[in-house]
Design an enzyme around this catalytic site. Sequence first.
Site, PDB file in Angstrom:
ATOM      1  CB  CYS A 281      -3.460  -0.677   8.927  1.00  0.00           C
ATOM      2  SG  CYS A 281      -4.326  -0.742   7.351  1.00  0.00           S
TER       3      CYS A 281
ATOM      4  CB  CYS B  82      -0.943   0.019   1.196  1.00  0.00           C
ATOM      5  SG  CYS B  82      -0.078   0.131   2.765  1.00  0.00           S
TER       6      CYS B  82
HETATM    7 FE1  FES Z   1      -1.691   0.301   4.222  1.00  0.00          FE
HETATM    8 FE2  FES Z   1      -3.477   0.966   5.910  1.00  0.00          FE
HETATM    9  S1  FES Z   1      -3.773   0.682   3.779  1.00  0.00           S
HETATM   10  S2  FES Z   1      -1.371   0.744   6.278  1.00  0.00           S
END
Ligand code: FES
Length: 144
Positions: free
Chosen positions: A103, A33
């Site tokens: 996360c 991400c």
């Molecule tokens: Fe990657 Fe939350 S989407 S840390």
Amino acid sequence: MYSEKVMDHFQNPRNVGEIENASGVGTVGNAKCGDIMRIFLDIDEKGIVREARFKTFGCGAAVATSSMATELVKGKTVREALQVTNQAVTEALDGLPPVKVHCSLLAEEAIRAALRDYAQKRGIVIEGLEEPGEEIHENRHITD
Ligand code: FES
């Protein structure tokens, strides 16, 4: 989708900022991400976490988990701080949607990275502090 606690910690994050001359600093990033989290710990001579702060460039769940993780490690011994896992952070936030579990993993790894940094600076060995998994990249550069 998000619990009230997650929304609260996202909207009013605790412990945002830096600690000058921190005992340990951990920076981790998730390759998928692209989110980046940095946690600063101030640990006293008895090995107790006196202060914890964070800077997170990431999603709302990453901000909420950093906020909760810093709250959870404060006042704990180094050994106890190691117990602040992604499950512990997620539970303290009354859960996270499954797609956001990574996360909370970032928060766990940022704490561990900060503890590794502390151990290295002090020249001590902390049992149970293994290296991060391959999705987590430690010590990536954050431009302030
Ligand atoms: Fe990657 Fe939350 S989407 S840390």
